[in-house]
Design a protein around this motif. Structure first.
Motif, short mmCIF file in Angstrom:
data_model
loop_
_atom_site.label_atom_id
_atom_site.label_comp_id
_atom_site.label_asym_id
_atom_site.label_seq_id
_atom_site.Cartn_x
_atom_site.Cartn_y
_atom_site.Cartn_z
N LEU A 45 2.27 -2.13 6.78
CA LEU A 45 2.48 -2.96 7.46
C LEU A 45 2.20 -2.86 9.02
CD1 LEU A 45 4.27 -5.89 5.99
CD2 LEU A 45 2.19 -5.10 5.45
N ASP A 46 1.19 -3.83 9.33
CA ASP A 46 1.29 -3.45 11.25
C ASP A 46 2.74 -3.45 12.69
OD1 ASP A 46 -1.85 -3.83 10.82
OD2 ASP A 46 -1.80 -6.10 11.79
N ASN A 47 3.55 -3.97 11.56
CA ASN A 47 5.24 -3.87 11.76
C ASN A 47 5.99 -2.37 11.25
OD1 ASN A 47 6.13 -3.96 9.29
ND2 ASN A 47 6.79 -6.29 9.90
N GLY A 48 4.60 -1.86 10.55
CA GLY A 48 5.84 -0.85 10.22
C GLY A 48 6.28 -0.83 9.02
N LYS A 49 6.25 -1.99 7.79
CA LYS A 49 7.30 -2.61 7.09
C LYS A 49 6.90 -2.19 5.82
CE LYS A 49 11.46 -4.23 9.57
NZ LYS A 49 13.00 -4.22 9.72
N VAL A 50 7.13 -2.90 4.87
CA VAL A 50 6.24 -2.65 3.59
C VAL A 50 6.77 -4.29 2.94
CG1 VAL A 50 5.70 -0.06 3.17
CG2 VAL A 50 7.36 -1.38 2.07
N HIS A 51 6.18 -4.21 1.90
CA HIS A 51 6.57 -4.78 0.72
C HIS A 51 7.08 -4.62 -0.58
CE1 HIS A 51 5.87 -8.42 3.31
NE2 HIS A 51 4.07 -8.30 2.69
N LEU A 52 7.96 -4.69 -1.29
CA LEU A 52 8.60 -3.91 -2.23
C LEU A 52 8.44 -4.88 -3.39
CD1 LEU A 52 9.36 -1.49 -3.56
CD2 LEU A 52 11.66 -2.38 -2.81
N SER A 53 7.73 -4.82 -4.49
CA SER A 53 8.05 -5.52 -5.85
C SER A 53 8.46 -4.67 -7.41
CB SER A 53 6.51 -6.80 -5.40
OG SER A 53 5.52 -5.66 -5.54
N GLY A 54 8.61 -5.61 -8.36
CA GLY A 54 8.89 -4.65 -9.38
C GLY A 54 8.14 -5.98 -10.32
N GLY A 55 8.51 -5.56 -11.84
CA GLY A 55 8.24 -6.27 -12.81
C GLY A 55 8.98 -5.61 -14.41
N GLY A 56 9.54 -6.16 -15.43
CA GLY A 56 9.65 -6.07 -16.19
C GLY A 56 11.09 -5.10 -16.47
N PHE A 57 11.83 -5.63 -15.43
CA PHE A 57 13.57 -6.00 -15.92
C PHE A 57 14.55 -6.96 -16.56
CE2 PHE A 57 11.21 -3.42 -12.18
CZ PHE A 57 12.04 -2.36 -11.58
N THR A 58 15.35 -6.58 -16.35
CA THR A 58 16.35 -7.43 -17.40
C THR A 58 16.27 -8.20 -16.31
OG1 THR A 58 16.56 -6.02 -18.89
CG2 THR A 58 18.07 -8.04 -18.45
N PRO A 59 16.21 -9.86 -16.27
CA PRO A 59 16.98 -10.58 -15.75
C PRO A 59 18.10 -10.80 -14.75
CG PRO A 59 15.80 -12.31 -17.09
CD PRO A 59 15.65 -10.64 -17.24
N GLY A 60 19.07 -10.83 -13.52
CA GLY A 60 19.96 -10.89 -13.30
C GLY A 60 20.65 -9.48 -12.44
#
Length: 108
Positions: A45-60
């Motif tokens: 992003l413009d501020n040098g940070k990123v978005h992290l996301s994921g899926g397919g994990f076990t809830p918890g």
């Protein structure tokens, strides 16, 4: 044909069905595998940070780790996914028990 004759004529077919059924079940494909967990980093992003996301994990509970950025424990949602907005641009991995998932998309 009388009734007893008809039943005895079909007896071999009925017996064969019972013998073949367990074998057919043994050759059936295994249950659908649980999808592998994935994690990815969005563009910087413009501020040098990123978005992290994921899926397919076990809830918890899960643990986020990085050799160069802060990590820590967090919770995976009921749908098996998560999103972390505006995190440091770094290489990350997500751990749950003995499973470790490297996050893709890091560009140094």
């Amino acid at each position: 044909m009388n009734r007893p004759t008809r039943l005895s004529a079909f007896a071999p077919f009925v017996a064969a069905a019972f013998l073949v059924s367990p074998a057919a079940l043994a050759w059936a494909p295994a249950a659908v595998a649980v999808p592998a967990a994935t994690c990815s980093i969005s563009g910087v992003l413009d501020n040098g940070k990123v978005h992290l996301s994921g899926g397919g994990f076990t809830p918890g509970p899960a643990f986020l780790s990085s050799p160069t950025a802060a990590g820590g424990q967090f919770n995976i949602g009921e749908d098996g996914g998560f999103q972390m907005l505006n995190v440091e641009n770094a290489k990350y991995s997500v751990s749950q028990g003995n499973q470790h998932t490297e996050c893709s998309g890091f560009v140094g």
